[in-house]
Design a protein around this motif. Structure first.
Motif, PDB file in Angstrom:
ATOM      1  N   TRP A 203       7.488   0.433 -11.614  1.00  0.00           N
ATOM      2  CA  TRP A 203       7.897   0.941 -10.076  1.00  0.00           C
ATOM      3  C   TRP A 203       6.911   0.498  -8.883  1.00  0.00           C
ATOM      4  CZ3 TRP A 203      11.623   4.470  -9.425  1.00  0.00           C
ATOM      5  CH2 TRP A 203      12.222   4.989 -11.257  1.00  0.00           C
ATOM      6  N   CYS A 204       6.428  -0.487  -8.552  1.00  0.00           N
ATOM      7  CA  CYS A 204       6.159  -1.428  -7.178  1.00  0.00           C
ATOM      8  C   CYS A 204       7.169  -2.423  -6.533  1.00  0.00           C
ATOM      9  CB  CYS A 204       5.204  -2.642  -7.781  1.00  0.00           C
ATOM     10  SG  CYS A 204       4.650  -3.358  -6.713  1.00  0.00           S
ATOM     11  N   PRO A 205       7.900  -1.376  -5.420  1.00  0.00           N
ATOM     12  CA  PRO A 205       8.574  -1.929  -5.298  1.00  0.00           C
ATOM     13  C   PRO A 205       8.950  -3.910  -4.638  1.00  0.00           C
ATOM     14  CG  PRO A 205       7.439  -0.661  -3.446  1.00  0.00           C
ATOM     15  CD  PRO A 205       7.114  -0.795  -5.160  1.00  0.00           C
TER      16      PRO A 205
ATOM     17  N   ALA B  78       0.583  -1.454  -0.183  1.00  0.00           N
ATOM     18  CA  ALA B  78      -0.007  -0.102  -0.195  1.00  0.00           C
ATOM     19  C   ALA B  78       0.556   1.607  -0.154  1.00  0.00           C
ATOM     20  CB  ALA B  78      -0.296   0.358   1.277  1.00  0.00           C
ATOM     21  N   CYS B  79       1.776   1.211  -0.819  1.00  0.00           N
ATOM     22  CA  CYS B  79       3.182   2.316  -1.093  1.00  0.00           C
ATOM     23  C   CYS B  79       2.567   3.783  -2.089  1.00  0.00           C
ATOM     24  CB  CYS B  79       4.410   1.591  -1.307  1.00  0.00           C
ATOM     25  SG  CYS B  79       4.298   0.829  -2.762  1.00  0.00           S
ATOM     26  N   THR B  80       1.752   3.361  -2.594  1.00  0.00           N
ATOM     27  CA  THR B  80       1.054   4.190  -3.073  1.00  0.00           C
ATOM     28  C   THR B  80       1.853   5.019  -4.788  1.00  0.00           C
ATOM     29  OG1 THR B  80       1.557   6.555  -2.218  1.00  0.00           O
ATOM     30  CG2 THR B  80      -0.333   5.437  -0.972  1.00  0.00           C
ATOM     31  N   ASN B  81       2.517   3.669  -4.815  1.00  0.00           N
ATOM     32  CA  ASN B  81       3.912   3.989  -5.768  1.00  0.00           C
ATOM     33  C   ASN B  81       2.782   3.725  -7.180  1.00  0.00           C
ATOM     34  OD1 ASN B  81       6.382   4.519  -4.339  1.00  0.00           O
ATOM     35  ND2 ASN B  81       7.388   2.933  -5.594  1.00  0.00           N
ATOM     36  N   CYS B  82       2.332   2.948  -7.458  1.00  0.00           N
ATOM     37  CA  CYS B  82       1.393   2.343  -8.816  1.00  0.00           C
ATOM     38  C   CYS B  82       0.585   3.521  -8.814  1.00  0.00           C
ATOM     39  CB  CYS B  82       1.112   1.159  -8.359  1.00  0.00           C
ATOM     40  SG  CYS B  82      -0.420   0.869  -7.309  1.00  0.00           S
ATOM     41  N   THR B  83      -0.051   4.491  -8.423  1.00  0.00           N
ATOM     42  CA  THR B  83      -0.406   5.902  -8.791  1.00  0.00           C
ATOM     43  C   THR B  83       0.008   6.732  -8.598  1.00  0.00           C
ATOM     44  OG1 THR B  83      -1.249   5.923  -6.103  1.00  0.00           O
ATOM     45  CG2 THR B  83      -2.416   4.194  -7.502  1.00  0.00           C
TER      46      THR B  83
HETATM   47  S1  SF4 Z   1       2.815   0.078  -6.008  1.00  0.00           S
HETATM   48 FE1  SF4 Z   1       3.067  -2.218  -5.619  1.00  0.00          FE
HETATM   49  S2  SF4 Z   1       3.205  -2.132  -3.225  1.00  0.00           S
HETATM   50 FE2  SF4 Z   1       2.763  -0.119  -4.056  1.00  0.00          FE
HETATM   51  S3  SF4 Z   1       0.277  -0.186  -3.648  1.00  0.00           S
HETATM   52 FE3  SF4 Z   1       0.495  -0.338  -5.672  1.00  0.00          FE
HETATM   53  S4  SF4 Z   1       0.932  -2.173  -5.528  1.00  0.00           S
HETATM   54 FE4  SF4 Z   1       1.112  -2.037  -3.725  1.00  0.00          FE
END
Ligand code: SF4
Ligand code: SF4
Length: 387
Positions: free
Chosen positions: A365-367, A279-284
């Motif tokens: 960019w998803c860790p 739930a790091c928010t990177n993807c958004t």
């Molecule tokens: S980048 Fe990956 S880990 Fe981070 S919120 Fe999105 S799906 Fe989850």
């Protein structure tokens, strides 16, 4: 026949200079630190010449190419999204004026912030990101509610698209119908999608095949004396994008994904992905189509002035769905389900289009390397198995 021109690599400087002379702020790909980003360009020297990229789930690296390609990478780490829709902007500023004596309580004045009016020339925008701009045009500027700041920044944009010849392993624009070569018109408005389209051809000699999209584009091509091209130049350009399309290995089945997600509200896959998602928010934040924001108000300690800021937010934030004493989506499982369901299913009901352009940034960019194409395929398999 199409109006085809041929531009020598040295002509890129003339192109940038011509756009600047016409009053545009030229924005395009450039290297900052260890990434290619989208930023202001003043000459062709600012472009990532001879630089390629390697992208995989949870991985983004630059590499030196063994040629002088200016656009020899897949897509910048960040799209053009912040150019028209910045991560943070002031909506208004307020000031308290003190009263002038007994009985005069003073008053509060509010000034709206207005974005810079200089029109932008997007140079080197990829097909996927161009489609993302069209999606934002629909969402932010072509409905009952119109975002005045977005419209002001978008007004008069000149677009030099660059067809993609170097997809990353994370790209899947072909399956989304958004690349690697842009459509000539916007499917929603029918307006030209670009003013100029360049395809970089490296062999047998390094050159750009230029296709004209608008009269303004033709005027720029004439001004920089781009040489007339021929049918074989157009064929060479098509070969570049056909080869790029054939190299893509990831895909989403757009014919079934809407109904798959509608049928997957209680799928056990949500527990699986929630066990990995941080739930790091990177993807958004890297997604060129995500547009969720929050409002932050600040004031000085004396209480004399205040500002209202609009800041990017994310459906992965716990507080994003906070309402009446608690978040509606209190766990990560609910938040991932919301994100992918909106992107690939309910976005179609809401806006009549997909909310994903297949740029692959959320994968790179998803860790922890969560892959939207893998999740969509897994949900599809599980939906079939449980039907
Ligand atoms: S980048 Fe990956 S880990 Fe981070 S919120 Fe999105 S799906 Fe989850
Ligand atoms: S969901 Fe992922 S692949 Fe689709 S547009 Fe957003 S960042 Fe790109």
């Amino acid at each position: 026949m199409d109006d085809i021109r041929v531009l020598e690599p040295s002509g890129l400087d003339a192109l940038i200079a011509e756009l600047r002379n016409r009053g545009f702020r030229v924005v395009g790909p450039t290297v900052r630190g260890d990434a290619i980003v989208t930023a202001d360009l003043t000459t062709a020297e600012d472009l990532p010449r001879g630089i390629g990229d390697e992208q995989e789930a949870g991985k983004y690296r630059l590499r030196r190419r063994d040629d002088d390609a200016y656009f020899g990478f897949a897509d910048p780490a960040q799209s053009t999204k912040p150019v028209f829709f910045p991560a943070e902007e002031v909506v208004w500023r307020g000031r308290r004026e003190t009263g002038e004596g007994e009985g005069d309580a003073g008053h509060f004045t509010v000034e709206r912030d207005t974005p810079e009016q200089r029109p932008v020339a997007l140079l080197g925008v990829r097909s996927c990101d161009l489609r993302a701009v069209q999606i934002h045009d629909k969402v932010l500027a072509n409905r009952t509610f119109r975002d005045a700041h977005y419209e002001a920044r978008r007004a008069g944009t000149f677009t030099v698209a660059v067809a993609c010849g170097e997809p990353a392993a994370t790209c899947f624009c072909t399956s989304m119908g958004t690349g690697p070569r842009p459509a000539t018109t916007s499917p929603e408005t029918g307006e030209p999608a670009y003013d100029l389209l360049l395809t970089e051809v490296l062999e047998p000699e390094h050159r750009f095949i230029m296709e004209i999209g608008t009269e303004q584009g033709r005027s720029v091509a004439d001004a920089i004396a781009a040489a007339p091209g021929a049918a074989e130049d157009k064929r060479a350009a098509l070969e570049v994008t056909d080869a790029a399309a054939a190299r893509q290995t990831r895909a989403i089945d757009t014919g079934t994904i809407h109904d798959v997600l509608r049928a997957s509200a209680e799928s056990p896959r949500w527990d699986d992905v929630a066990s990995r998602c941080l739930a790091c928010t990177n993807c958004t934040l890297v997604c060129p189509t995500c547009f969720c924001t929050t409002i932050q108000d600040t004031s000085d300690l004396a209480g004399a002035s205040a500002e209202r800021h609009r800041v990017w937010d994310s459906c992965f934030s716990e507080n994003f769905s906070y309402i009446h004493g608690g978040p509606l989506r209190g766990d990560v499982k609910a938040r991932y389900r919301q994100w992918i369901t909106h992107k690939l299913s309910s976005w179609q009901d809401q806006f009549g289009m997909l909310g994903c352009v297949g740029c692959g940034r959320c994968i790179a960019w998803c860790p922890v390397g969560i892959d939207i194409t893998e999740e969509a395929a897994a949900l599809g398999r599980m939906a079939v198995a449980s039907a």
